[in-house]
Scaffold this motif. Sequence first.
Motif, PDB file in Angstrom:
ATOM      1  N   PRO A 164       0.795  -1.236   0.000  1.00  0.00           N
ATOM      2  CA  PRO A 164       0.000   0.000   0.000  1.00  0.00           C
ATOM      3  C   PRO A 164       0.829   1.288   0.000  1.00  0.00           C
ATOM      4  O   PRO A 164       0.295   2.365  -0.233  1.00  0.00           O
ATOM      5  N   HIS A 165       2.166   1.206   0.229  1.00  0.00           N
ATOM      6  CA  HIS A 165       2.952   2.400   0.587  1.00  0.00           C
ATOM      7  C   HIS A 165       3.294   3.320  -0.587  1.00  0.00           C
ATOM      8  O   HIS A 165       4.415   3.832  -0.684  1.00  0.00           O
ATOM      9  N   LEU A 166       2.314   3.539  -1.456  1.00  0.00           N
ATOM     10  CA  LEU A 166       2.536   4.343  -2.657  1.00  0.00           C
ATOM     11  C   LEU A 166       2.976   5.779  -2.337  1.00  0.00           C
ATOM     12  O   LEU A 166       3.808   6.358  -3.033  1.00  0.00           O
ATOM     13  N   TRP A 167       2.421   6.361  -1.254  1.00  0.00           N
ATOM     14  CA  TRP A 167       2.683   7.753  -0.901  1.00  0.00           C
ATOM     15  C   TRP A 167       4.147   7.989  -0.521  1.00  0.00           C
ATOM     16  O   TRP A 167       4.596   9.126  -0.469  1.00  0.00           O
ATOM     17  N   LEU A 168       4.896   6.911  -0.243  1.00  0.00           N
ATOM     18  CA  LEU A 168       6.302   7.087   0.142  1.00  0.00           C
ATOM     19  C   LEU A 168       7.221   7.198  -1.062  1.00  0.00           C
ATOM     20  O   LEU A 168       8.440   7.367  -0.905  1.00  0.00           O
ATOM     21  N   SER A 169       6.670   7.087  -2.264  1.00  0.00           N
ATOM     22  CA  SER A 169       7.483   7.380  -3.437  1.00  0.00           C
ATOM     23  C   SER A 169       6.994   8.707  -3.994  1.00  0.00           C
ATOM     24  O   SER A 169       5.795   9.012  -3.966  1.00  0.00           O
ATOM     25  N   LEU A 170       7.928   9.486  -4.510  1.00  0.00           N
ATOM     26  CA  LEU A 170       7.547  10.808  -5.020  1.00  0.00           C
ATOM     27  C   LEU A 170       6.673  10.685  -6.272  1.00  0.00           C
ATOM     28  O   LEU A 170       5.721  11.452  -6.440  1.00  0.00           O
ATOM     29  N   SER A 171       6.960   9.686  -7.114  1.00  0.00           N
ATOM     30  CA  SER A 171       6.112   9.523  -8.310  1.00  0.00           C
ATOM     31  C   SER A 171       4.720   9.054  -7.902  1.00  0.00           C
ATOM     32  O   SER A 171       3.716   9.455  -8.504  1.00  0.00           O
ATOM     33  N   GLY A 172       4.642   8.222  -6.858  1.00  0.00           N
ATOM     34  CA  GLY A 172       3.339   7.795  -6.337  1.00  0.00           C
ATOM     35  C   GLY A 172       2.579   8.954  -5.715  1.00  0.00           C
ATOM     36  O   GLY A 172       1.364   9.094  -5.899  1.00  0.00           O
ATOM     37  N   ALA A 173       3.294   9.802  -4.993  1.00  0.00           N
ATOM     38  CA  ALA A 173       2.668  10.978  -4.371  1.00  0.00           C
ATOM     39  C   ALA A 173       2.074  11.880  -5.445  1.00  0.00           C
ATOM     40  O   ALA A 173       0.988  12.443  -5.271  1.00  0.00           O
ATOM     41  N   MET A 174       2.766  11.992  -6.587  1.00  0.00           N
ATOM     42  CA  MET A 174       2.254  12.839  -7.679  1.00  0.00           C
ATOM     43  C   MET A 174       0.915  12.310  -8.191  1.00  0.00           C
ATOM     44  O   MET A 174      -0.003  13.081  -8.489  1.00  0.00           O
ATOM     45  N   ILE A 175       0.786  10.993  -8.274  1.00  0.00           N
ATOM     46  CA  ILE A 175      -0.491  10.391  -8.704  1.00  0.00           C
ATOM     47  C   ILE A 175      -1.575  10.669  -7.659  1.00  0.00           C
ATOM     48  O   ILE A 175      -2.695  11.067  -7.988  1.00  0.00           O
ATOM     49  N   GLU A 176      -1.227  10.475  -6.394  1.00  0.00           N
ATOM     50  CA  GLU A 176      -2.227  10.662  -5.339  1.00  0.00           C
ATOM     51  C   GLU A 176      -2.706  12.120  -5.287  1.00  0.00           C
ATOM     52  O   GLU A 176      -3.892  12.387  -5.123  1.00  0.00           O
ATOM     53  N   VAL A 177      -1.771  13.046  -5.436  1.00  0.00           N
ATOM     54  CA  VAL A 177      -2.127  14.479  -5.411  1.00  0.00           C
ATOM     55  C   VAL A 177      -3.081  14.806  -6.563  1.00  0.00           C
ATOM     56  O   VAL A 177      -4.070  15.521  -6.379  1.00  0.00           O
ATOM     57  N   GLN A 178      -2.824  14.254  -7.760  1.00  0.00           N
ATOM     58  CA  GLN A 178      -3.697  14.538  -8.900  1.00  0.00           C
ATOM     59  C   GLN A 178      -5.091  13.940  -8.687  1.00  0.00           C
ATOM     60  O   GLN A 178      -6.104  14.586  -8.976  1.00  0.00           O
ATOM     61  N   ASN A 179      -5.141  12.712  -8.158  1.00  0.00           N
ATOM     62  CA  ASN A 179      -6.448  12.099  -7.865  1.00  0.00           C
ATOM     63  C   ASN A 179      -7.229  12.934  -6.850  1.00  0.00           C
ATOM     64  O   ASN A 179      -8.447  13.097  -6.970  1.00  0.00           O
ATOM     65  N   ILE A 180      -6.525  13.456  -5.858  1.00  0.00           N
ATOM     66  CA  ILE A 180      -7.182  14.286  -4.837  1.00  0.00           C
ATOM     67  C   ILE A 180      -7.687  15.583  -5.468  1.00  0.00           C
ATOM     68  O   ILE A 180      -8.825  16.002  -5.225  1.00  0.00           O
ATOM     69  N   ALA A 181      -6.873  16.200  -6.314  1.00  0.00           N
ATOM     70  CA  ALA A 181      -7.294  17.444  -6.976  1.00  0.00           C
ATOM     71  C   ALA A 181      -8.527  17.203  -7.848  1.00  0.00           C
ATOM     72  O   ALA A 181      -9.468  18.002  -7.852  1.00  0.00           O
ATOM     73  N   ASP A 182      -8.543  16.084  -8.568  1.00  0.00           N
ATOM     74  CA  ASP A 182      -9.695  15.776  -9.434  1.00  0.00           C
ATOM     75  C   ASP A 182     -10.952  15.534  -8.596  1.00  0.00           C
ATOM     76  O   ASP A 182     -12.041  15.976  -8.952  1.00  0.00           O
ATOM     77  N   GLY A 183     -10.779  14.831  -7.475  1.00  0.00           N
ATOM     78  CA  GLY A 183     -11.923  14.546  -6.599  1.00  0.00           C
ATOM     79  C   GLY A 183     -12.469  15.807  -5.941  1.00  0.00           C
ATOM     80  O   GLY A 183     -13.692  16.008  -5.879  1.00  0.00           O
TER      81      GLY A 183
END
Length: 302
Positions: free
Chosen positions: A137-156
């Motif tokens: 689950p630890h996607l947020w600990l990678s910077l490229s993963g964090a970029m995906i999570e931030v975009q999903n949050i912005a879209d939501g």
Amino acid sequence: MKKLCIFLLSVFLLFSFTACAADDKTTQASDDSKLSVSVSFNALYEFTKAVGKDKVAISTIIPTGSEPHHFEPKASDIADLNTAKVFIYNGLGMEPWAEEVINASENDDLITIIASDGADIIKNEGEEIEEHGQYDPHLWLSLSGAMIEVQNIADGLSKADPDNKDFYQANAKAYRKELNDLLTEYKEKFAALENKNFVTGHAAFHYFCNDFGLEQNSVEDVFAEGEPSTRQLADLVEYCKDNQVTTIFAEETASPEVSRTLADEVGASVKIIYTMEGSDDSLSYLERMKANCENIYKSLSQ
Ligand SMILES: [Zn+2]
């Protein structure tokens, strides 16, 4: 005349009261005007704050200090979900309780954002399946993963509050640039190193390692739960000596004593590493990520 005065006074008072009431309402409305967002744990709080800034009011479900992978929410932990407009969680098995609490909230208008949607998923193997489930689950600990999570949050958030769509998207763009700058900086730094192996508390850094071509070894993988056997400790000591490991990274919630024991055995030093599963001394995500990158880099370039 006297009657008229009293009448005028009454009208004046009535008007003043109405004005006051209207004022109160305006104040309340400006508080209510913030989009109420509930997030599961600290890293998602950080991303949501970076995107939503003063337009969102965020509450975090998993309290700092509790072990997030084995968290079981009490009714009081999820009370905010009844009135929240948005619920953001990581997914990939990090919050196995998520669907149950969404249903229990009876909040039909709740917009749910799964931050890891669309990412390349790492499947767990062996003992990691028991500890963390089928997926890492630890996607947020990678910077490229964090970029995906931030975009999903912005879209939501844009979907939940379309009036501020441009604001959320602009903030996400700026924050993603900061994440990407850090990623680029350390990709170059790590690429120049020969030593790629580091040792940490729990196996949370697989995505991080994929960003930089590194390899993690976790104290918990070797020791599993509880006290390590003499044999297991000997194996990890040997591993550390073979790989010239000079730093053992320790997390607050994952076997810090065992990390210290191991460090003593191999003559290594212990350094704090952040998993962002809880808050740490009110440090931001970027501050902690920079510290992780720099501390791992220093330990490998010694
Ligand atoms: Zn973890």
